[in-house]
Enzyme design. Structure first.
Site, PDB file in Angstrom:
ATOM      1  CG  ASP A  22      -2.104   0.929   1.076  1.00 26.38           C
ATOM      2  OD1 ASP A  22      -2.367   1.382  -0.060  1.00 26.38           O
ATOM      3  OD2 ASP A  22      -2.756   1.230   2.089  1.00 26.38           O
ATOM      4  CG  HIS A  39      -0.262   2.140  -9.391  1.00 33.57           C
ATOM      5  ND1 HIS A  39      -0.483   1.779  -8.081  1.00 33.57           N
ATOM      6  CD2 HIS A  39      -1.337   2.884  -9.764  1.00 33.57           C
ATOM      7  CE1 HIS A  39      -1.652   2.287  -7.693  1.00 33.57           C
ATOM      8  NE2 HIS A  39      -2.174   2.969  -8.687  1.00 33.57           N
ATOM      9  CG  LEU A 133       8.955 -17.194  -3.690  1.00 34.02           C
ATOM     10  CD1 LEU A 133       8.707 -17.220  -2.183  1.00 34.02           C
ATOM     11  CD2 LEU A 133       9.405 -15.800  -4.116  1.00 34.02           C
TER      12      LEU A 133
HETATM   13  C1  IPE Z   1      -5.465  -2.724  -0.222  1.00 37.17           C
HETATM   14  O1  IPE Z   1      -5.108  -1.391  -0.431  1.00 37.17           O
HETATM   15  C2  IPE Z   1      -5.501  -3.433  -1.537  1.00 37.17           C
HETATM   16  C3  IPE Z   1      -4.211  -3.638  -2.164  1.00 37.17           C
HETATM   17  C4  IPE Z   1      -3.048  -3.350  -1.663  1.00 37.17           C
HETATM   18  C5  IPE Z   1      -4.261  -4.238  -3.481  1.00 37.17           C
HETATM   19  P1  IPE Z   1      -6.204  -0.249  -0.564  1.00 37.17           P
HETATM   20  O2  IPE Z   1      -5.481   1.032  -0.726  1.00 37.17           O
HETATM   21  O3  IPE Z   1      -7.184  -0.604  -1.622  1.00 37.17           O
HETATM   22  O4  IPE Z   1      -6.937  -0.341   0.854  1.00 37.17           O
HETATM   23  P2  IPE Z   1      -7.804   0.721   1.643  1.00 37.17           P
HETATM   24  O5  IPE Z   1      -8.855   1.209   0.705  1.00 37.17           O
HETATM   25  O6  IPE Z   1      -6.903   1.832   2.060  1.00 37.17           O
HETATM   26  O7  IPE Z   1      -8.329  -0.024   2.824  1.00 37.17           O
HETATM   27  C1  IPE Z   2      -1.514   0.257  -3.408  1.00 41.65           C
HETATM   28  O1  IPE Z   2      -1.318   1.634  -3.448  1.00 41.65           O
HETATM   29  C2  IPE Z   2      -1.753  -0.335  -4.775  1.00 41.65           C
HETATM   30  C3  IPE Z   2      -3.126  -0.766  -5.039  1.00 41.65           C
HETATM   31  C4  IPE Z   2      -4.106  -0.750  -4.171  1.00 41.65           C
HETATM   32  C5  IPE Z   2      -3.435  -1.207  -6.389  1.00 41.65           C
HETATM   33  P1  IPE Z   2      -2.535   2.646  -3.483  1.00 41.65           P
HETATM   34  O2  IPE Z   2      -2.891   2.888  -4.916  1.00 41.65           O
HETATM   35  O3  IPE Z   2      -3.642   2.178  -2.627  1.00 41.65           O
HETATM   36  O4  IPE Z   2      -1.867   3.968  -2.885  1.00 41.65           O
HETATM   37  P2  IPE Z   2      -2.470   4.934  -1.767  1.00 41.65           P
HETATM   38  O5  IPE Z   2      -2.911   4.066  -0.626  1.00 41.65           O
HETATM   39  O6  IPE Z   2      -3.609   5.647  -2.401  1.00 41.65           O
HETATM   40  O7  IPE Z   2      -1.342   5.823  -1.404  1.00 41.65           O
HETATM   41 MG    MG Z   3      -4.067   2.379  -0.655  1.00 41.56          MG
END
Ligand code: IPE
Ligand code: IPE
Ligand code: MG
Length: 247
Positions: A22, A39, A133
């Protein structure tokens, strides 16, 4: 001074590490860039952490790449993520082969665009014989989707007379989840400082050790990964028993 890597006890490695990757969007925003750059940088972290896990001898690494709820993001972001997935899988298959890594996926792949699904199926087939792995990508995955799907499939089997209510135990439930055959995670890591599970592996994480770090996923380093494993190795896992019993 021992390096972090040297401080890791080989005899007490987590067999399965799961990661909620995240913070990509926040990392990009901090640099004044569009979310998609976060990303892209996140893919580099996936590459580095997968190599590090394979080299350490970790058996399973599950990465939460795209949740069921992530389908609700703006269309441009979803499209950019799908394109990135397709490009990455093509580009990284040789890395998986070089590191003896087997690719698996969990989640509702039927929701992925056809070209993405095909790329994953090809890569899974190509790496199926690798014995190091197992890299498990959670794609269009959420626990509530998975648990609902499990109940539906068990009900179908029961309707056909192949299962009875009395025969259903915990191992039956595990066998009908999308993670069937994969051991439960020992360690869950979440980056970006959020203290939640976000619909990830609710059944499987029952006794996992949880590790949260403020580091954003694009900046999460191999050293950060080692630090999480060392932290795990200092935990006492009691599984409901007393400290005396497990020592
Ligand atoms: C969780 O992250 C999903 C992934 C890492 C793929 P999100 O950014 O979607 O989660 P929330 O919305 O903050 O809980
Ligand atoms: C995690 O990073 C990747 C996915 C959920 C696909 P985010 O896109 O949720 O990034 P933040 O949490 O908005 O910073
Ligand atoms: Mg996120």
């Amino acid at each position: 001074m021992q390096s972090l890597k040297q401080q890791i006890a080989q005899a007490n490695l987590p067999k399965h590490i799961a990661i909620i990757m995240d913070g990509n969007g926040r990392w990009a925003k901090r640099q004044g860039l569009a979310r998609v750059f976060g990303h892209k940088q996140g893919v580099q972290t996936v590459h580095n952490i997968t190599e590090a896990a394979a080299e350490l001898g970790i058996r399973y690494l599950t990465l939460y790449a795209f949740s069921t709820e992530n389908w609700n993001r703006p269309k441009e972001e979803v499209d950019a993520l799908m394109t990135l997935l397709v490009d990455t899988i093509a580009l990284e298959t040789p890395t998986l082969m070089n590191n003896n890594v087997r690719l698996l996926t969990i989640g509702d792949l039927s929701r992925l665009p056809e070209n993405a699904r095909r790329k994953f199926i090809d890569c899974i087939a190509q790496t199926a014989g690798n014995t190091g792995l197992s890299l498990v990508l959670a794609l269009s995955y959420s626990s509530r989707w998975e648990i609902t799907d499990m109940a539906r499939r068990i009900a179908r089997e029961a309707a056909k007379g192949r299962l009875t209510a009395e025969n259903i135990d915990e191992s039956t439930v595990s066998a009908y989840l999308t993670t069937a055959g994969i051991p439960d995670p020992d360690l869950l890591i979440r980056t970006s400082g959020e203290l939640r599970i976000s619909n990830f592996l609710l059944w499987q994480l029952a006794y996992a050790e949880l590790y949260f770090t403020d580091r954003l996923w694009p900046e999460f380093s191999v050293e950060d990964f080692y630090t999480a494993i060392i932290d795990y190795q200092h935990r006492e896992r009691r599984f409901g028993k007393t400290s005396e019993q497990v020592n």
